[in-house]
Design an enzyme around this catalytic site. Structure first.
Site, PDB file in Angstrom:
ATOM      1  N   ASP A 103       0.885  -1.127  -0.095  1.00 31.63           N
ATOM      2  CA  ASP A 103       0.033  -0.009  -0.175  1.00 31.63           C
ATOM      3  C   ASP A 103       0.769   1.389   0.032  1.00 31.63           C
ATOM      4  OD1 ASP A 103      -2.437   1.630   0.219  1.00 31.63           O
ATOM      5  OD2 ASP A 103      -2.245   1.718   2.230  1.00 31.63           O
ATOM      6  N   LYS A 225     -17.772  15.143  -0.512  1.00 33.95           N
ATOM      7  CA  LYS A 225     -16.395  15.014  -1.070  1.00 33.95           C
ATOM      8  C   LYS A 225     -15.956  13.889  -1.558  1.00 33.95           C
ATOM      9  CE  LYS A 225     -14.131  14.004   3.266  1.00 33.95           C
ATOM     10  NZ  LYS A 225     -13.201  14.659   4.397  1.00 33.95           N
TER      11      LYS A 225
END
Length: 446
Positions: A103, A225
Site C-alpha cells: 500500500d 467530497k
C-alpha cells in the site's frame, strides 16, 4: 476476509514433501530387508524385526527440533530489526518472498499528511496564501471542508497549539482538520452547524456525504467530497467569482487538467461539491434516510479541491533497490489517483521506466487517445481499478508477466485481493504491506 482459506506456508509444503520422501525410502528399504532376511533365515519374526528397525531408523526425530531452533534464532535476529514474527513459519516464508504488494499511504510514505494546495475558481492556491480567504468561492470551499469531516481533536489536547493536538481520524482528514482549524475554527463551525445525516466513504463509490443544519440560514446544507473525477460527474455546475457556471465538457476537461497537475506533484486530491436543500422540500425537522436516499445526490455544484502531500519514508528508494537486487518484485497497490500513484512511485523507486502516462503528457493528449500498440511498448505501467474491473484472470496474468514495473491505482479491497491471488497463481510467494482495513483481504490471503 472470513471466507478466505489459509494456504500452507512454503516450509510446510517442503516438510510435507520431505516427510513423504523419507517415508517412501524407509518403507522401500524396510520391505527389501524383510525379503532378504526371510529368504536367508526363513524366520518371519526376524524379518519383521529388521523391517521395523530399518523404518524407525529413517524417522527424522530431530527434524522438528532443528527447524524450530533455526527459525527461533532467525526470529531473534529479525526482532533486532524491529520485525516481530507472529509465527515461526513466517520467518521462512518471508525469506521465500518473490513479490511485495505494498500500500502507499503509511507504508511507502510517512503517513504524515499536510495540506499543500487549494483549488477553486480555476486557480491553484498555495496553503500559505491566505489573501483569498474572504473570496466567496474560497470561503465556500473552506466551509464545506470544515463540515464534511470525521476527524476530531482529542478533548484533552484542545488547549495545546493546533500542530501539537492529538487527532482522532485518518491521515487525510487529520491534515484537513488541522489546516481548517488554523484559517477558520473548524471545530466551532461543526458545533454551530450540526450534522443531520451522513453517507460514509466507501472504496466502492469513492465519495462521502454529510447534511448539516445551518445556523445562519436555518436550512439544510448538503456536502459531498471524494475522488475529484468521481465528484465532478455528480455536478451540474461550478462555483466561480461570477456565480454558478454550467458544467460543460470543456469545463470538465479544464478541471481534470488541474487535478492532474496537482497529482503530478505527488499530492492526494479531494474534490468538494455542495447543494442548498430548499426549505419547501426539506423543512426543519425533516428525517433524512441514508439507506433509502430520500434526498438527491446529483445536480450538485462543484466547489473546488484540496490537495495533500504525504512524503515518502526516509531511504525508501534504497530499500526497494535492495529488494530488487534480491530478485523481489515490488508493486504499489493504492486507492489514490493514478497520476499521484505514478509520482510517488517515481520518488520511491517502484517505477523507474517511462509509462503510457508520460507519453500522454509529452504529446498533450488524453491517456485514452494513446494507441494500444504504443502502450504495449512500455516496460512499466499504471493499471487503474476501472481497467482491472474489465480484466479476466488471464488478462491480468498477461499484464503481470509483460511488465517489469507495475503500479495499481484507484483499487478496491476486492481488487487488491484479486492482484495478490493472481501473483500467487503465477508461482510467486507474495508479501503484502498495508495499515488500512481496505488491505485486510489481501493481507489475509498473503
Amino acid at each position: 476476509v472470513t471466507g478466505l482459506e489459509k494456504e500452507e506456508t512454503p516450509i510446510s509444503k517442503e516438510i510435507t514433501h520431505f516427510v513423504k520422501l523419507i517415508c517412501g525410502v524407509a518403507f522401500a528399504f524396510g520391505f527389501i530387508f524383510f525379503l532378504m532376511v526371510y529368504l536367508i533365515q526363513r524366520s518371519w519374526l526376524a524379518a519383521l524385526q529388521y523391517m521395523l528397525g530399518i523404518i524407525l531408523a529413517n524417522v527424522p526425530e530431530g527434524l522438528i527440533v532443528t527447524l524450530t531452533v533455526c527459525m527461533t534464532l532467525s526470529a531473534i535476529q529479525l526482532k533486532k530489526k524491529n520485525c516481530l514474527a507472529k509465527t515461526l513459519q513466517a520467518v521462512e516464508t518471508l525469506g521465500s518472498t518473490s513479490c511485495i504488494c505494498s500500500d502507499k499511504t503509511g507504508t511507502l510514505t510517512q503517513n504524515q499528511m499536510t495540506v499543500s494546495h487549494l483549488f477553486c475558481n480555476y486557480k491553484i492556491y498555495d496553503k500559505e496564501d491566505h489573501t483569498h480567504v474572504s473570496d466567496p468561492t474560497y470561503a465556500k470551499l473552506c466551509l464545506a471542508a470544515c463540515l464534511n469531516l470525521k476527524a476530531v481533536f482529542h478533548h484533552e489536547t484542545m488547549d495545546l497549539p493546533i500542530e501539537n493536538r492529538k487527532v482522532i481520524g485518518d491521515a487525510s482528514e487529520s491534515a484537513i482538520l488541522r489546516y481548517m482549524e488554523s484559517i477558520r475554527s473548524a471545530t466551532q463551525t461543526q458545533k454551530d452547524n450540526p450534522k443531520e445525516a451522513e453517507i460514509p466513504f466507501s472504496s466502492a463509490y469513492k465519495y462521502q456525504v454529510t447534511i448539516h443544519r445551518m445556523e445562519a440560514t436555518q436550512s439544510y446544507y448538503f456536502v459531498m467530497k471524494g475522488a475529484p473525477e468521481i465528484v465532478v460527474e455528480y455536478c451540474l455546475g461550478i462555483h466561480t467569482e461570477d456565480g454558478v457556471q454550467g458544467m460543460t465538457s470543456q469545463v470538465k476537461r479544464e478541471l481534470k487538467a488541474n487535478f492532474t497537475k496537482l497529482a503530478n506533484m505527488g499530492e492526494r486530491v479531494i474534490g468538494y461539491c455542495d447543494m442548498k436543500l430548499p426549505l419547501t422540500s426539506y423543512p426543519l425537522g425533516y428525517k433524512f434516510n441514508t439507506q433509502n436516499r430520500n434526498f438527491p445526490i446529483d445536480d450538485l455544484i462543484f466547489l473546488g479541491a484540496i490537495s495533500m502531500m504525504d512524503p515518502p519514508r526516509k531511504d525508501i528508494d534504497k530499500s526497494i533497490a535492495l529488494c530488487r537486487q534480491a530478485g523481489i518484485k515490488v508493486v504499489m497497490v493504492t486507492g489514490d489517483h493514478p497520476v499521484t500513484a505514478l509520482a510517488i512511485s517515481r520518488l520511491c523507486g517502484t517505477i523507474t521506466e517511462p509509462t503510457a502516462y508520460d507519453y500522454a503528457f509529452e504529446h498533450h493528449i488524453e491517456l485514452v487517445d494513446v494507441p494500444e500498440h504504443i502502450k504495449n511498448q512500455f516496460d512499466a505501467a499504471i493499471v487503474t481499478g476501472d481497467e482491472l474491473r474489465k480484466m479476466t484472470v488471464s488478462d491480468l496474468k498477461t499484464t503481470l508477466t509483460t511488465h517489469n514495473e507495475l503500479t495499481f491505482a484507484r483499487t478496491s479491497p476486492q481488487q487488491k485481493l484479486f492482484i495478490v491471488e493472481t501473483y500467487q497463481s503465477l508461482g510467486h510467494v507474495v508479501a503484502v504491506t498495508g495499515d488500512g482495513v481496505n488491505d485486510s483481504p489481501a493481507l489475509k490471503r498473503a
